[in-house]
Design a protein around this motif. Structure first.
Motif, PDB file in Angstrom:
ATOM      1  N   ASN A  63       0.940  -1.210   0.045  1.00  6.45           N
ATOM      2  CA  ASN A  63       0.035   0.093   0.093  1.00  6.45           C
ATOM      3  C   ASN A  63       0.653   1.299   0.180  1.00  6.45           C
ATOM      4  O   ASN A  63       0.419   2.167   0.503  1.00  6.45           O
ATOM      5  CB  ASN A  63      -0.983  -0.165   1.055  1.00  6.45           C
ATOM      6  N   ASN A  64       1.900   1.122  -0.223  1.00  8.16           N
ATOM      7  CA  ASN A  64       3.118   2.303  -0.262  1.00  8.16           C
ATOM      8  C   ASN A  64       3.082   2.806  -1.679  1.00  8.16           C
ATOM      9  O   ASN A  64       3.105   2.017  -2.748  1.00  8.16           O
ATOM     10  CB  ASN A  64       4.315   1.739   0.088  1.00  8.16           C
ATOM     11  N   VAL A  65       3.448   4.155  -1.645  1.00  6.84           N
ATOM     12  CA  VAL A  65       4.014   5.120  -2.979  1.00  6.84           C
ATOM     13  C   VAL A  65       5.258   5.631  -2.605  1.00  6.84           C
ATOM     14  O   VAL A  65       5.552   5.917  -1.502  1.00  6.84           O
ATOM     15  CB  VAL A  65       2.990   6.082  -3.003  1.00  6.84           C
ATOM     16  N   TYR A  66       6.298   5.503  -3.613  1.00  7.40           N
ATOM     17  CA  TYR A  66       7.327   6.142  -3.754  1.00  7.40           C
ATOM     18  C   TYR A  66       7.550   7.038  -4.495  1.00  7.40           C
ATOM     19  O   TYR A  66       6.969   6.916  -5.774  1.00  7.40           O
ATOM     20  CB  TYR A  66       8.460   4.882  -4.149  1.00  7.40           C
ATOM     21  N   VAL A  67       8.139   8.284  -4.238  1.00  5.61           N
ATOM     22  CA  VAL A  67       8.393   9.415  -4.958  1.00  5.61           C
ATOM     23  C   VAL A  67       9.744   9.771  -5.198  1.00  5.61           C
ATOM     24  O   VAL A  67      10.302   9.849  -3.826  1.00  5.61           O
ATOM     25  CB  VAL A  67       7.399  10.737  -4.461  1.00  5.61           C
ATOM     26  N   TYR A  68      10.351  10.256  -6.260  1.00  4.18           N
ATOM     27  CA  TYR A  68      11.660  10.482  -6.478  1.00  4.18           C
ATOM     28  C   TYR A  68      11.651  11.447  -7.778  1.00  4.18           C
ATOM     29  O   TYR A  68      10.760  11.195  -8.649  1.00  4.18           O
ATOM     30  CB  TYR A  68      12.655   9.548  -6.369  1.00  4.18           C
ATOM     31  N   PRO A 101      -5.811  13.816   1.352  1.00  4.24           N
ATOM     32  CA  PRO A 101      -6.569  13.042   2.341  1.00  4.24           C
ATOM     33  C   PRO A 101      -6.404  11.568   2.383  1.00  4.24           C
ATOM     34  O   PRO A 101      -6.637  10.930   3.131  1.00  4.24           O
ATOM     35  CB  PRO A 101      -7.797  13.748   2.140  1.00  4.24           C
ATOM     36  N   SER A 102      -6.080  11.026   1.192  1.00  3.44           N
ATOM     37  CA  SER A 102      -5.571   9.616   0.976  1.00  3.44           C
ATOM     38  C   SER A 102      -4.356   9.171   1.397  1.00  3.44           C
ATOM     39  O   SER A 102      -4.128   7.869   1.347  1.00  3.44           O
ATOM     40  CB  SER A 102      -6.184   8.991  -0.368  1.00  3.44           C
ATOM     41  N   VAL A 103      -3.634  10.059   1.897  1.00  2.00           N
ATOM     42  CA  VAL A 103      -2.229   9.553   2.671  1.00  2.00           C
ATOM     43  C   VAL A 103      -2.409   9.768   4.013  1.00  2.00           C
ATOM     44  O   VAL A 103      -2.768  10.303   4.806  1.00  2.00           O
ATOM     45  CB  VAL A 103      -1.260  10.802   2.103  1.00  2.00           C
ATOM     46  N   GLU A 104      -1.945   8.431   4.424  1.00  4.16           N
ATOM     47  CA  GLU A 104      -2.081   8.195   5.872  1.00  4.16           C
ATOM     48  C   GLU A 104      -0.606   8.566   6.597  1.00  4.16           C
ATOM     49  O   GLU A 104      -0.737   9.270   7.703  1.00  4.16           O
ATOM     50  CB  GLU A 104      -2.081   6.546   6.286  1.00  4.16           C
ATOM     51  N   HIS A 233      15.721  14.800  -1.710  1.00  2.36           N
ATOM     52  CA  HIS A 233      14.797  14.063  -0.973  1.00  2.36           C
ATOM     53  C   HIS A 233      14.054  12.821  -1.856  1.00  2.36           C
ATOM     54  O   HIS A 233      13.649  12.867  -2.844  1.00  2.36           O
ATOM     55  CB  HIS A 233      13.377  14.912  -0.338  1.00  2.36           C
ATOM     56  N   PHE A 234      13.758  11.885  -1.080  1.00  2.00           N
ATOM     57  CA  PHE A 234      12.992  10.825  -1.527  1.00  2.00           C
ATOM     58  C   PHE A 234      11.877  10.704  -0.553  1.00  2.00           C
ATOM     59  O   PHE A 234      11.904  10.672   0.603  1.00  2.00           O
ATOM     60  CB  PHE A 234      14.095   9.402  -1.423  1.00  2.00           C
ATOM     61  N   LEU A 235      10.562  10.195  -1.226  1.00  3.00           N
ATOM     62  CA  LEU A 235       9.453  10.503  -0.008  1.00  3.00           C
ATOM     63  C   LEU A 235       8.942   8.949  -0.448  1.00  3.00           C
ATOM     64  O   LEU A 235       8.431   8.398  -1.378  1.00  3.00           O
ATOM     65  CB  LEU A 235       8.420  11.361  -0.911  1.00  3.00           C
ATOM     66  N   ALA A 236       8.699   8.614   0.846  1.00  3.84           N
ATOM     67  CA  ALA A 236       8.144   7.107   1.001  1.00  3.84           C
ATOM     68  C   ALA A 236       6.675   7.269   1.628  1.00  3.84           C
ATOM     69  O   ALA A 236       6.521   8.085   2.607  1.00  3.84           O
ATOM     70  CB  ALA A 236       8.734   6.091   1.966  1.00  3.84           C
ATOM     71  N   VAL A 237       5.577   6.999   1.103  1.00  2.00           N
ATOM     72  CA  VAL A 237       4.114   7.305   1.507  1.00  2.00           C
ATOM     73  C   VAL A 237       3.518   6.027   1.821  1.00  2.00           C
ATOM     74  O   VAL A 237       3.451   5.310   0.915  1.00  2.00           O
ATOM     75  CB  VAL A 237       3.364   8.284   0.322  1.00  2.00           C
ATOM     76  N   ARG A 238       2.448   5.953   2.683  1.00  2.00           N
ATOM     77  CA  ARG A 238       1.534   5.070   3.165  1.00  2.00           C
ATOM     78  C   ARG A 238       0.414   5.574   2.589  1.00  2.00           C
ATOM     79  O   ARG A 238      -0.296   6.479   3.358  1.00  2.00           O
ATOM     80  CB  ARG A 238       1.970   4.403   4.408  1.00  2.00           C
ATOM     81  N   ALA A 239      -0.448   4.944   1.702  1.00  2.00           N
ATOM     82  CA  ALA A 239      -1.639   5.411   1.536  1.00  2.00           C
ATOM     83  C   ALA A 239      -2.883   4.715   2.361  1.00  2.00           C
ATOM     84  O   ALA A 239      -2.416   3.595   3.095  1.00  2.00           O
ATOM     85  CB  ALA A 239      -2.085   4.916  -0.013  1.00  2.00           C
ATOM     86  N   ARG A 240      -3.968   5.165   2.354  1.00  2.00           N
ATOM     87  CA  ARG A 240      -4.976   4.829   3.536  1.00  2.00           C
ATOM     88  C   ARG A 240      -5.243   3.343   3.014  1.00  2.00           C
ATOM     89  O   ARG A 240      -5.456   3.207   1.914  1.00  2.00           O
ATOM     90  CB  ARG A 240      -6.052   5.786   3.689  1.00  2.00           C
ATOM     91  N   SER A 241      -5.983   2.597   3.647  1.00  2.00           N
ATOM     92  CA  SER A 241      -6.399   1.255   3.058  1.00  2.00           C
ATOM     93  C   SER A 241      -7.626   1.674   1.927  1.00  2.00           C
ATOM     94  O   SER A 241      -8.473   2.135   2.132  1.00  2.00           O
ATOM     95  CB  SER A 241      -7.072   0.291   4.239  1.00  2.00           C
ATOM     96  N   GLY A 242      -7.251   0.802   0.760  1.00  2.00           N
ATOM     97  CA  GLY A 242      -8.147   0.930  -0.338  1.00  2.00           C
ATOM     98  C   GLY A 242      -8.089   2.291  -1.150  1.00  2.00           C
ATOM     99  O   GLY A 242      -8.840   2.584  -1.784  1.00  2.00           O
ATOM    100  N   LYS A 243      -7.231   3.215  -0.697  1.00  2.00           N
ATOM    101  CA  LYS A 243      -6.914   4.410  -1.244  1.00  2.00           C
ATOM    102  C   LYS A 243      -5.715   4.550  -2.199  1.00  2.00           C
ATOM    103  O   LYS A 243      -5.458   5.910  -2.263  1.00  2.00           O
ATOM    104  CB  LYS A 243      -7.195   5.594  -0.230  1.00  2.00           C
ATOM    105  N   LEU A 244      -5.142   3.370  -2.601  1.00  2.00           N
ATOM    106  CA  LEU A 244      -3.913   3.781  -3.419  1.00  2.00           C
ATOM    107  C   LEU A 244      -3.892   4.471  -4.400  1.00  2.00           C
ATOM    108  O   LEU A 244      -3.091   5.546  -4.588  1.00  2.00           O
ATOM    109  CB  LEU A 244      -3.446   2.419  -3.543  1.00  2.00           C
ATOM    110  N   GLN A 245      -4.949   4.113  -5.524  1.00  2.00           N
ATOM    111  CA  GLN A 245      -4.910   5.158  -6.644  1.00  2.00           C
ATOM    112  C   GLN A 245      -5.379   6.597  -6.330  1.00  2.00           C
ATOM    113  O   GLN A 245      -4.668   7.502  -7.026  1.00  2.00           O
ATOM    114  CB  GLN A 245      -5.936   4.499  -7.575  1.00  2.00           C
TER     115      GLN A 245
END
Length: 415
Positions: A63-68, A101-104, A233-245
């Motif tokens: 459920n993670n998103v990675y941004v660079y 809001p979908s980012v936990e 910076h490198f960003l590691a993001v966890r999305a809320r459950s069921g909100k990845l897209q």
């Protein structure tokens, strides 16, 4: 029943013929054998390698998103546009946290260059360690599991306290007898107190050390204090459950606004998830498989030419036999079927030998490199076996037709 008996008899005759010319038959099927061996072995190794990559990526969470700012997987030379991309800033991370809001959870990080530098603890040392400045939430976002001690706190981060958490491999190298927590380490000549160590991650597919085990994690603001020029910076993001897209779309919108990307311009940053990272790796696997199929096709063609040649020789050697069979009532279809079965049996034997040897090699590879987990996919077995039988059918057709077309009187005169 009559057709079944005919097939059984033709298969028996084919084996008798092959047994009478064993070495010649072996040389004939060598190309088929190599083609099947190549297909099964390469497909199995790539299948195991892919599964290992999937397991490693999913360790961080599905459920993670990675941004660079740069692509995570780059094939070929990097373009000028990529090289000139501006680094992501800490403000970009906080904008994502505030407006998505979908980012936990979000954990910005910086990588500290340690080329030609070292970490030292007593008489032990690690050359060129991988030092990263992260926020306390990183332990949750990256699914890190503590082996001993604790992770650093928000207060330690805010007050720039010199503490670190060691990856499994670094802890073992610097403190081979254990007891790292509470000890001092020198990293690039600066002293830090070890507050925790991490559990071992899965090894890399080829048996090498997982890069995550070689990390030294310190508080973000502590590392910025010691390395103020580091701002990539490198960003590691966890999305809320069921909100990845939804999270991906929100992050893209916020970062485009933060980085002033016009509506008609492409993103000047990269967003990836576990699925997209695996998909990027699959592109590499597909390219390797394409080359493998090309090479195996060459092997099949070489084997097929050998099969056609040996079957033409067999037709010539058995001309009187063909004439005799026709004289006692054998039809053209019977002769055609006999030689087709013989060619297909010859190629199928090569395919089966290739499968058996490939499985043996894979068992050996599995014993030497157990982390690879090479498993033969069923499609590779089916392709290899069907390919070998098809070669016999295709390249045996002309010799079989030639045998079936012989005139019985002329064939009986043949010396």
């Amino acid at each position: 029943m009559r057709r079944f008996v005919a097939i059984r008899e033709n298969v028996r005759l084919a084996f008798e013929t092959l047994d009478a010319h064993r070495f010649r038959s072996f040389l004939t099927v060598l190309g088929i054998f190599i083609g099947v061996l190549l297909v099964v072995t390469v497909a199995s190794v790539l299948n195991g390698f892919r599964q290992s990559v999937v397991d490693q990526v999913e360790q961080f969470g599905t459920n993670n998103v990675y941004v660079y700012r740069m692509p995570f997987v780059q094939l070929g030379p990097m373009s000028r546009e990529l090289r000139q991309r501006r680094p992501l800033r800490l403000e970009d991370a906080w904008a994502v946290r505030q407006h998505c809001p979908s980012v936990e959870l979000i954990s910005p990080a910086i990588q500290v260059p340690m080329f030609l530098k070292r970490a030292v603890a007593g008489k032990e040392e690690v050359d060129s360690p991988r030092v990263r400045g992260v926020f306390p939430d990183n332990v949750e976002v990256a699914n890190r599991v503590l082996e001993q001690g604790r992770f650093f706190t928000e207060q330690e981060n805010e007050h720039r306290v010199p503490v670190v958490v060691l990856g499994h491999a670094v802890a073992k190298a610097l403190f081979p007898n254990g007891g790292a927590v509470g000890k001092q380490v020198l990293v690039d000549g600066r002293g830090y107190t070890v507050v925790g160590t991490l559990e071992k991650r899965k090894d890399s597919p080829l048996g090498g050390q997982n890069e995550e085990d070689a990390l030294i994690l310190g508080p973000y603001y502590t590392m910025r204090r010691f390395y103020p020029s580091e701002d990539d910076h490198f960003l590691a993001v966890r999305a809320r459950s069921g909100k990845l897209q939804e999270a991906i779309e929100e992050i893209s919108t916020v970062l485009r606004k933060q980085r002033r990307v016009r509506w008609n311009q492409d993103d000047n940053f990269e967003i990836n998830t576990a699925d997209t990272l695996v998909s990027a790796f699959d592109d590499i696997v597909f390219a390797v498989l394409a080359v493998m199929f090309l090479l195996s096709t060459v092997g099949f063609l070489v084997g097929g030419v050998g099969v056609m040649n040996i079957m033409l020789v067999s037709v010539r050697e058995r001309t009187r036999e063909i004439g005799l069979r026709k004289a006692v009532g054998a039809r053209r279809a019977d002769i055609l079927f006999q030689f087709l079965v013989e060619a297909m049996v010859l190629c199928t034997i090569g395919g089966v030998l290739g499968l058996l040897v490939a499985e043996g090699l894979l068992a050996l590879v599995g014993a030497v490199v157990p982390q690879l987990g090479a498993v033969t996919p069923m499609w590779a077995r089916v392709f290899a076996f069907a390919g070998s039988a098809s070669v016999g059918l295709f390249f045996g057709l002309w010799p079989a037709w030639k045998a079936a077309s012989l005139d019985p009187v002329e064939a009986l005169r043949f010396e």
